[in-house]
Design an enzyme around this catalytic site. Structure first.
Site, PDB file in Angstrom:
ATOM      1  N   PHE A   1      41.434  52.792  42.905  1.00 25.07           N
ATOM      2  CA  PHE A   1      41.094  53.680  41.788  1.00 25.07           C
ATOM      3  C   PHE A   1      40.222  54.811  42.327  1.00 25.07           C
ATOM      4  O   PHE A   1      39.188  54.562  42.948  1.00 25.07           O
ATOM      5  CB  PHE A   1      40.343  52.944  40.671  1.00 25.07           C
ATOM      6  CG  PHE A   1      40.129  53.822  39.468  1.00 25.07           C
ATOM      7  CD1 PHE A   1      41.050  53.847  38.434  1.00 25.07           C
ATOM      8  CD2 PHE A   1      39.022  54.662  39.389  1.00 25.07           C
ATOM      9  CE1 PHE A   1      40.876  54.689  37.327  1.00 25.07           C
ATOM     10  CE2 PHE A   1      38.841  55.504  38.289  1.00 25.07           C
ATOM     11  CZ  PHE A   1      39.766  55.507  37.259  1.00 25.07           C
TER      12      PHE A   1
ATOM     13  N   ASP B   1      35.619  56.018  49.460  1.00 23.80           N
ATOM     14  CA  ASP B   1      35.217  56.287  48.079  1.00 23.80           C
ATOM     15  C   ASP B   1      34.163  55.240  47.718  1.00 23.80           C
ATOM     16  O   ASP B   1      34.482  54.080  47.454  1.00 23.80           O
ATOM     17  CB  ASP B   1      36.449  56.179  47.167  1.00 23.80           C
ATOM     18  CG  ASP B   1      36.111  56.357  45.690  1.00 23.80           C
ATOM     19  OD1 ASP B   1      34.922  56.253  45.321  1.00 23.80           O
ATOM     20  OD2 ASP B   1      37.051  56.570  44.893  1.00 23.80           O
TER      21      ASP B   1
ATOM     22  N   LYS C   1      28.338  58.083  40.059  1.00 22.80           N
ATOM     23  CA  LYS C   1      27.728  57.003  39.267  1.00 22.80           C
ATOM     24  C   LYS C   1      26.232  56.800  39.478  1.00 22.80           C
ATOM     25  O   LYS C   1      25.417  57.434  38.829  1.00 22.80           O
ATOM     26  CB  LYS C   1      28.484  55.699  39.536  1.00 22.80           C
ATOM     27  CG  LYS C   1      29.920  55.721  38.989  1.00 22.80           C
ATOM     28  CD  LYS C   1      30.556  54.364  39.075  1.00 22.80           C
ATOM     29  CE  LYS C   1      32.025  54.338  38.713  1.00 22.80           C
ATOM     30  NZ  LYS C   1      32.298  54.430  37.295  1.00 22.80           N
TER      31      LYS C   1
HETATM   32  N1  PMP Z   1      36.201  56.267  42.334  1.00 23.18           N
HETATM   33  C1  PMP Z   1      35.864  55.010  42.012  1.00 23.18           C
HETATM   34  C2  PMP Z   1      35.850  53.961  43.073  1.00 23.18           C
HETATM   35  C3  PMP Z   1      35.487  54.693  40.695  1.00 23.18           C
HETATM   36  O1  PMP Z   1      35.153  53.442  40.376  1.00 23.18           O
HETATM   37  C4  PMP Z   1      35.485  55.726  39.716  1.00 23.18           C
HETATM   38  C5  PMP Z   1      35.100  55.467  38.268  1.00 23.18           C
HETATM   39  N2  PMP Z   1      35.332  54.207  37.806  1.00 23.18           N
HETATM   40  C6  PMP Z   1      35.860  57.019  40.114  1.00 23.18           C
HETATM   41  C7  PMP Z   1      36.207  57.253  41.420  1.00 23.18           C
HETATM   42  C8  PMP Z   1      35.884  58.160  39.126  1.00 23.18           C
HETATM   43  O2  PMP Z   1      34.608  58.539  38.809  1.00 23.18           O
HETATM   44  P1  PMP Z   1      34.328  59.507  37.537  1.00 23.18           P
HETATM   45  O3  PMP Z   1      34.675  58.716  36.318  1.00 23.18           O
HETATM   46  O4  PMP Z   1      32.875  59.835  37.652  1.00 23.18           O
HETATM   47  O5  PMP Z   1      35.198  60.692  37.710  1.00 23.18           O
END
Ligand code: PMP
Length: 387
Positions: free
Chosen positions: A128, A212, A241
């Site tokens: 994700f 990521d 986050k």
């Molecule tokens: N990468 C990962 C690993 C995530 O867990 C998330 C959000 N759950 C995102 C990217 C996307 O982040 P955002 O919602 O701040 O765009």
């Protein structure tokens, strides 16, 4: 009828106040937050140092523009460089935006490194990476992509096996993008050996390694960055986050030779790295250091794992515990959503990850008493489910 779009499956509860690991709803009912807003509030709600920093900055200057120097950005970048070993930072407002920046930087960098434009990025099944068009394409999970075709060209999905990744590398490949622990996909750690193998594979083939760490970063795993546990330094790391503890902040960190592919005017964001966001981020990083929260997350994370393992022994619907530090997945032999609802009824906030995994992400400064309280509520919810 609500005037809001119906794009979230929301629980019928609204929180109006938070303090540490606790939240209160409109009726004054107390909840224990084992989601930390999905790894957002790593320091708990309303952390006094973060609140004070935001207040002071709001009274001074909210933002001008990235056309001018922003000293707070320089300070946060320096701190992140010291912590990560990646010497350059770009700031944005979310995880998806940080990954967008990483995708663009990897493509841009290929020209300088190989003298040819390479554009393809390999990502893993069950990954994700966000909801924008490029990051939802990088995300290898059909349910997030349905109805959004045409997706972006330039991504290839591979199994979580080094041999499969090696086989997928082609003439146009410029990078591999992975979460060190897959979060949304079900709390699946890729493991130190796999990440070390991936580093080697990238080096042998001239590919950039992008981690990521939007969910795993900023102390969540009992390390400031999950890559530390594997002893692997990636070329690019993305963060969001937990970096702002509730204030929107995203960041992309990169090695200097990679970051140099971005020159003035190549990439940007109006709000990225604004002083308010940077004041929050600086306070977060300082508080984590001052309060020893990375070590704390590691220690209490081990206790957490042991207590979760005891529940696995006790309840037949539970099949195992995965994860690291305070990023934990409790595997079920059935969908986890009903258990999330039972937990909510008991006053414990938890999440699903994938279909059959319960995801637990309490704040890094969770007390031993709060851990016991949470485990008690979880046990009650499991009993409710069995009834
Ligand atoms: N990468 C990962 C690993 C995530 O867990 C998330 C959000 N759950 C995102 C990217 C996307 O982040 P955002 O919602 O701040 O765009």
């Amino acid at each position: 009828m609500s005037s809001l779009m119906n794009n979230y499956g929301r629980f019928p509860v609204a929180f109006v106040r938070g303090q540490g690991s606790k939240l209160w709803d409109e009726a004054g009912r107390e909840y224990l937050d084992f989601t930390s807003g999905i790894a957002v509030t790593n320091l708990g709600h309303a952390h006094p140092k973060v609140t004070a920093a935001i207040q002071a900055q709001a009274e001074t200057l909210l933002h001008t523009s990235n056309l001018y120097r922003i000293p707070l950005q320089e300070q946060v970048a320096t701190k992140l460089a010291e912590l990560s070993g990646l010497s350059k930072a770009f700031f944005c407002n979310s995880g998806a935006e940080a990954n967008e920046a990483a995708i663009k930087l990897a493509r841009k960098h290929s020209q300088a490194k190989h003298g040819a434009h390479k554009h393809e990025i390999l990502t893993l099944h069950d990954s994700f990476h966000g909801r924008t068009l490029a990051t939802v394409t990088a995300t290898c999970k059909p349910k997030f992509q349905e109805g959004f075709a045409p997706l972006m060209p330039g991504f290839r999905y591979v199994e979580k096996e080094l041999a499969a990744i090696e086989q997928a590398i082609g003439d146009a490949t410029c990078a591999v993008l992975v979460e060190p622990i897959q979060g949304e996909g079900g709390v699946h750690p890729l493991g130190a050996e796999f990440l070390q193998g991936l580093r080697k594979l990238c080096d042998q083939n001239g590919l950039l390694l992008i981690f990521d760490e939007v969910q795993t970063g900023i102390g969540r795993t009992g390390h400031m960055f999950a890559f530390e546990a594997a002893g692997v330094l990636p070329d690019i790391v993305t963060l969001a986050k937990g970096l702002g503890n509730g204030v929107p902040v995203g960041a992309m960190l990169a090695k200097e030779e990679v970051a140099s592919a971005f020159g003035p005017g190549t990439h940007g964001s109006t709000f990225g790295g604004n002083p308010l966001a940077m004041a929050a981020a600086l306070a977060v990083l300082t508080a984590i250091e001052e309060e020893g929260l990375v070590q704390r997350a590691r220690a209490i994370g081990e206790e957490f794992e042991q207590k979760l393992a005891q529940l696995v022994d006790k309840f037949s619907c539970l099949t195992g515990v995965r994860g690291q530090g305070l990023l934990r997945g409790l595997a079920l032999n059935r969908p986890a959503a009903p258990l999330v609802t039972k937990c909510l009824e008991r006053g414990l906030l938890v999440l699903t990850a994938g279909e059959n995994t319960l995801r637990l992400l309490p704040p890094l400064n969770l007390s031993a008493e709060e851990l016991d309280l949470g485990m008690g509520l979880l046990e009650q919810a499991l009993s409710d489910l069995a009834d």
